[in-house]
Design a protein around this motif. Structure first.
Motif, PDB file in Angstrom:
ATOM      1  N   VAL A 102      -4.699  -3.548  -2.552  1.00 45.22           N
ATOM      2  CA  VAL A 102      -4.427  -3.251  -1.826  1.00 45.22           C
ATOM      3  C   VAL A 102      -3.263  -3.114  -1.543  1.00 45.22           C
ATOM      4  O   VAL A 102      -2.671  -2.385  -1.145  1.00 45.22           O
ATOM      5  N   LEU A 103      -1.657  -3.966  -1.366  1.00 46.77           N
ATOM      6  CA  LEU A 103      -0.617  -3.916  -1.373  1.00 46.77           C
ATOM      7  C   LEU A 103       0.144  -3.135  -2.150  1.00 46.77           C
ATOM      8  O   LEU A 103       1.143  -2.177  -2.121  1.00 46.77           O
ATOM      9  N   ALA A 104      -0.289  -2.596  -3.455  1.00 47.78           N
ATOM     10  CA  ALA A 104      -0.036  -0.884  -4.460  1.00 47.78           C
ATOM     11  C   ALA A 104      -0.175  -0.226  -4.045  1.00 47.78           C
ATOM     12  O   ALA A 104       0.013   1.035  -4.159  1.00 47.78           O
ATOM     13  N   ASN A 105      -0.841  -0.197  -3.052  1.00 46.37           N
ATOM     14  CA  ASN A 105      -1.536   1.378  -2.552  1.00 46.37           C
ATOM     15  C   ASN A 105      -1.790   1.387  -1.117  1.00 46.37           C
ATOM     16  O   ASN A 105      -2.134   2.449  -0.421  1.00 46.37           O
ATOM     17  N   VAL A 106      -1.270   0.420  -0.361  1.00 46.19           N
ATOM     18  CA  VAL A 106      -1.641   0.611   1.250  1.00 46.19           C
ATOM     19  C   VAL A 106      -0.244   1.456   1.761  1.00 46.19           C
ATOM     20  O   VAL A 106      -0.792   2.046   2.911  1.00 46.19           O
ATOM     21  N   VAL A 107       0.825   1.739   1.252  1.00 40.74           N
ATOM     22  CA  VAL A 107       1.131   2.704   1.819  1.00 40.74           C
ATOM     23  C   VAL A 107       1.666   3.924   0.342  1.00 40.74           C
ATOM     24  O   VAL A 107       2.605   3.783  -0.436  1.00 40.74           O
ATOM     25  N   ASP A 108       1.913   4.999   1.203  1.00 37.55           N
ATOM     26  CA  ASP A 108       2.413   6.098   0.695  1.00 37.55           C
ATOM     27  C   ASP A 108       3.480   6.234   0.475  1.00 37.55           C
ATOM     28  O   ASP A 108       4.603   6.039   1.615  1.00 37.55           O
ATOM     29  N   ALA A 109       4.518   6.674  -0.798  1.00 40.12           N
ATOM     30  CA  ALA A 109       6.019   6.518  -1.019  1.00 40.12           C
ATOM     31  C   ALA A 109       5.882   7.371  -0.279  1.00 40.12           C
ATOM     32  O   ALA A 109       6.996   7.539   0.667  1.00 40.12           O
ATOM     33  N   VAL A 110       5.347   9.281   0.086  1.00 43.95           N
ATOM     34  CA  VAL A 110       6.242  10.280   1.102  1.00 43.95           C
ATOM     35  C   VAL A 110       4.586  10.266   1.038  1.00 43.95           C
ATOM     36  O   VAL A 110       4.144  11.385   1.308  1.00 43.95           O
ATOM     37  N   PRO A 111       4.468  10.296   2.419  1.00 44.50           N
ATOM     38  CA  PRO A 111       2.814  10.059   3.579  1.00 44.50           C
ATOM     39  C   PRO A 111       2.974  11.445   4.346  1.00 44.50           C
ATOM     40  O   PRO A 111       4.084  12.293   4.536  1.00 44.50           O
ATOM     41  N   ASP A 112       1.809  12.609   2.762  1.00 48.41           N
ATOM     42  CA  ASP A 112       1.888  13.454   4.416  1.00 48.41           C
ATOM     43  C   ASP A 112       0.773  14.080   5.143  1.00 48.41           C
ATOM     44  O   ASP A 112      -0.868  13.690   4.769  1.00 48.41           O
ATOM     45  N   CYS A 113       0.620  13.341   6.924  1.00 48.36           N
ATOM     46  CA  CYS A 113      -0.424  13.272   7.200  1.00 48.36           C
ATOM     47  C   CYS A 113      -1.256  14.613   7.965  1.00 48.36           C
ATOM     48  O   CYS A 113      -1.788  14.376   8.360  1.00 48.36           O
ATOM     49  N   THR A 114      -0.913  15.590   7.300  1.00 46.44           N
ATOM     50  CA  THR A 114      -1.768  17.164   7.259  1.00 46.44           C
ATOM     51  C   THR A 114      -2.530  16.754   6.288  1.00 46.44           C
ATOM     52  O   THR A 114      -3.396  18.017   7.046  1.00 46.44           O
ATOM     53  N   THR A 115      -2.370  15.878   5.528  1.00 44.10           N
ATOM     54  CA  THR A 115      -3.861  16.308   4.791  1.00 44.10           C
ATOM     55  C   THR A 115      -4.979  14.869   4.816  1.00 44.10           C
ATOM     56  O   THR A 115      -4.022  13.912   5.371  1.00 44.10           O
ATOM     57  N   THR A 116      -5.839  14.736   3.411  1.00 38.90           N
ATOM     58  CA  THR A 116      -6.723  13.371   4.738  1.00 38.90           C
ATOM     59  C   THR A 116      -5.958  12.111   3.301  1.00 38.90           C
ATOM     60  O   THR A 116      -6.559  11.694   3.617  1.00 38.90           O
ATOM     61  N   GLY A 117      -5.034  12.589   2.384  1.00 39.06           N
ATOM     62  CA  GLY A 117      -4.796  11.391   1.775  1.00 39.06           C
ATOM     63  C   GLY A 117      -3.590  11.193   2.423  1.00 39.06           C
ATOM     64  O   GLY A 117      -2.383  11.246   2.472  1.00 39.06           O
ATOM     65  N   CYS A 118      -3.916   9.956   3.989  1.00 34.30           N
ATOM     66  CA  CYS A 118      -2.698   9.660   4.103  1.00 34.30           C
ATOM     67  C   CYS A 118      -2.246   8.811   4.992  1.00 34.30           C
ATOM     68  O   CYS A 118      -3.414   8.282   6.170  1.00 34.30           O
ATOM     69  N   ASN A 119      -1.713   7.775   4.211  1.00 33.23           N
ATOM     70  CA  ASN A 119      -1.619   6.399   5.439  1.00 33.23           C
ATOM     71  C   ASN A 119      -0.201   5.343   5.247  1.00 33.23           C
ATOM     72  O   ASN A 119       0.431   4.738   4.073  1.00 33.23           O
ATOM     73  N   PRO A 120       0.132   6.052   6.223  1.00 34.41           N
ATOM     74  CA  PRO A 120       1.273   5.384   6.659  1.00 34.41           C
ATOM     75  C   PRO A 120       2.222   4.435   6.934  1.00 34.41           C
ATOM     76  O   PRO A 120       0.795   4.149   7.425  1.00 34.41           O
ATOM     77  N   LEU A 121       2.916   4.147   6.563  1.00 35.14           N
ATOM     78  CA  LEU A 121       4.100   2.537   7.812  1.00 35.14           C
ATOM     79  C   LEU A 121       3.893   2.961   9.330  1.00 35.14           C
ATOM     80  O   LEU A 121       4.418   3.334   8.950  1.00 35.14           O
ATOM     81  N   VAL A 122       2.934   1.955   9.499  1.00 30.85           N
ATOM     82  CA  VAL A 122       3.065   2.072  11.320  1.00 30.85           C
ATOM     83  C   VAL A 122       3.789   1.341  11.867  1.00 30.85           C
ATOM     84  O   VAL A 122       4.156  -0.007  11.495  1.00 30.85           O
ATOM     85  N   THR A 123       5.234   1.221  12.713  1.00 23.16           N
ATOM     86  CA  THR A 123       5.553   0.737  13.126  1.00 23.16           C
ATOM     87  C   THR A 123       5.412   0.266  14.364  1.00 23.16           C
ATOM     88  O   THR A 123       5.519   1.253  15.600  1.00 23.16           O
ATOM     89  N   THR A 124       5.377  -0.978  14.661  1.00 20.06           N
ATOM     90  CA  THR A 124       5.183  -1.629  16.184  1.00 20.06           C
ATOM     91  C   THR A 124       6.419  -2.494  16.891  1.00 20.06           C
ATOM     92  O   THR A 124       7.273  -3.009  15.999  1.00 20.06           O
ATOM     93  N   PRO A 125       6.131  -2.543  17.899  1.00 20.93           N
ATOM     94  CA  PRO A 125       7.155  -3.853  18.606  1.00 20.93           C
ATOM     95  C   PRO A 125       7.266  -4.676  17.876  1.00 20.93           C
ATOM     96  O   PRO A 125       8.081  -6.055  17.941  1.00 20.93           O
ATOM     97  N   GLU A 126       6.316  -5.129  17.333  1.00 20.94           N
ATOM     98  CA  GLU A 126       5.434  -6.539  17.191  1.00 20.94           C
ATOM     99  C   GLU A 126       5.906  -6.375  15.083  1.00 20.94           C
ATOM    100  O   GLU A 126       6.275  -7.989  14.577  1.00 20.94           O
ATOM    101  N   GLY A 127       5.571  -5.392  14.443  1.00 23.34           N
ATOM    102  CA  GLY A 127       5.603  -5.630  13.164  1.00 23.34           C
ATOM    103  C   GLY A 127       5.145  -4.113  12.626  1.00 23.34           C
ATOM    104  O   GLY A 127       5.298  -3.523  13.603  1.00 23.34           O
TER     105      GLY A 127
END
Length: 479
Positions: A102-127
């Motif tokens: 999970v830790l090795a695959n959870v964030v795409d190096a270059v996420p492309d959210c126009t495709t189904t393969g999209c898991n970017p890192l999402v930033t919130t005020p808490e983390g």
């Protein structure tokens, strides 16, 4: 003698000096003790503060990870085919290997959210959080980082499994908008009640075996007008909590189609086509992408062309045959009109009709719409097709039912906008409406759902309705 007097005179001075020395030692000792106590207290406070901060970040990380689960469940609900592209391995119960994957695959190096393969890192005020929705399992992994993935003070991982739950209406008539009940309508059965998330108006002399409730106003509910009857007055009335109405979108059930009726007048094979005549089912997932079977007319259906009238029915298909050609028919970007008397009590017409509208708006309502209407009139004995049961008539815009069936219609009747039930229609089942909007000039207008005439609706409850995308979490744990 003089010496003795001098000694006596100097004694008090020595005693005073000695007392002053003892006091100094006492002050210094007490100060040291107080300093030591203060140091201990400060150290303890710092330790407690660090522990509280650690505990807070620990809980914060799981909350952030849970936000990732909720967000991904929403995306899957909006698009059941959504994945982040990974294939879930078989870990054989090895939790350490699962966590490492999970830790090795959870964030795409270059996420492309126009495709189904999209898991970017999402930033919130808490983390920050990131998720994995594998392509081969109904499961979501979500990782919460506090404060960031680059500088993780706390990291927690959630694994959530889910499935799709059927919608079970608790009432015979349920709408997300307004509702008008009039004429001599009869609503009966164990589930013979009515609810609207908008306003309700009761007029005429309807007979309701249960209750009539509304999230908005409820005119004529408590008490009902003269001649009308609402048995359960206790649960009737205005200001009731809103209820879930599943998304009524014919495309969600397109996989059930046997025959696609297309905008160009062709009839093509659908995904469930199984006639055994050498023609193959539609595997494209897009309506009218299957094999051509006929043009203009086939199996009782007639192509009536594009309707340019104010009602904007789109590409129209009519069914006037007395012969009950069974099947699941998908009207793509058009409307259906059924008349005549197909089917008898001994040989009912087993049919399910979906009508998909075209639209210019955005999710979730797509308003305004063109086409997507189903107009069911006449008599005959009609039942839902076994491949789509209990779905019977599912309209991408408006649903109209008017006539005198030879026997009671059965199943689920639903409209993305409004429906109108009139005449002497009798049915066993439920009627649902999203009432997202009212397309100008559509057959059922004014954002009101009309139930009038001498219509009779019986609903005994417990009907499982495969509409919409009701996701439920079946398992949730931290790894």
């Amino acid at each position: 003698m003089r010496v003795f007097r001098l000694l006596l005179a100097s004694a008090p001075r020595r005693d005073l000096a000695e007392e002053q020395g003892i006091a100094m030692v006492s002050v210094v000792g007490m100060s040291a003790i107080l300093f030591a106590v203060a140091a201990i207290v400060m150290t303890r406070n710092m330790s407690d503060y660090n522990q509280v901060r650690s505990d807070r970040r620990f809980e914060q990380a799981i909350q952030i990870a849970d936000s990732g689960v909720d967000h991904t469940l929403y995306r899957v609900g909006a698009n059941p085919t959504f994945t982040t592209g990974e294939t879930l391995p078989d870990f054989g119960g090895d939790k350490a290997a699962e966590e490492a994957w999970v830790l090795a695959n959870v964030v795409d190096a270059v996420p492309d959210c126009t495709t189904t393969g999209c898991n970017p890192l999402v930033t919130t005020p808490e983390g920050q959080w990131a998720t994995i929705r594998p392509s081969n399992a109904d499961v979501i992994y979500s990782v919460g980082y506090v404060p960031t993935q680059a500088n993780p003070f706390k990291v927690r991982i959630i694994r959530a499994a889910y499935d799709y739950a059927p919608f079970v209406p608790s009432v015979a008539i349920l709408t997300n908008g307004d509702l008008q009940i009039g004429g001599n309508a009869t609503i009966s059965g164990a589930g013979g009640s009515v609810h609207a998330n908008g306003n309700v108006v009761v007029s005429g002399a309807p007979q309701v075996g249960g209750y009539v409730s509304a999230a908005g106003s409820c005119t004529g509910c408590v008490p009902p007008p003269p001649g009308a009857k609402i048995v359960n007055q206790g649960e009737s009335g205005a200001g009731k909590p809103k209820r879930e109405v599943p998304l009524i979108n014919p495309r969600e059930n397109y996989v059930m189609s046997e025959y696609d009726l297309c905008p160009n007048g062709e009839i093509r094979t659908g995904p469930s086509y199984a006639a055994g005549d050498g023609f193959t089912p539609n595997a494209s997932g897009i309506p009218c992408g299957g094999s051509p079977r006929a043009t203009g007319s086939w199996r009782g259906w007639q192509y009536a062309g594009l309707d340019s009238s104010v009602q904007q029915k789109g590409h129209r298909w009519t069914y006037n045959s007395q012969t009950p050609y069974d099947g699941v028919y998908y009207i793509y970007q058009g409307s259906a009109q059924v008349s005549g008397n197909p089917g008898t009590p001994t040989t009912p017409w087993k049919v399910t009709i979906f009508a998909e509208a075209t639209a210019t708006g955005q999710e979730p309502d797509h308003c305004p719409h063109t086409g997507g209407d189903i107009d069911m009139a006449g008599g005959g004995t009609v039942r839902p097709h076994t491949k789509a049961q209990p779905l019977h008539l599912i309209a991408g815009r408006d649903l109209l039912m008017n006539g005198t069936p030879g026997n009671k219609w059965e199943g689920v009747y639903a409209a993305h906008e409004q429906f109108k039930l009139e005449g002497n229609v009798e049915m066993n089942g439920v009627i649902l409406a999203n009432d997202y909007c009212d397309t100008v000039g559509s057959p059922a207008s004014q954002n009101i759902i009309n139930v009038g005439g001498s219509a009779k609706i019986n609903y005994d409850g417990g009907l499982e309705v495969p509409l919409g995308r009701r996701i439920r979490t079946t398992h949730w744990n931290e790894i």
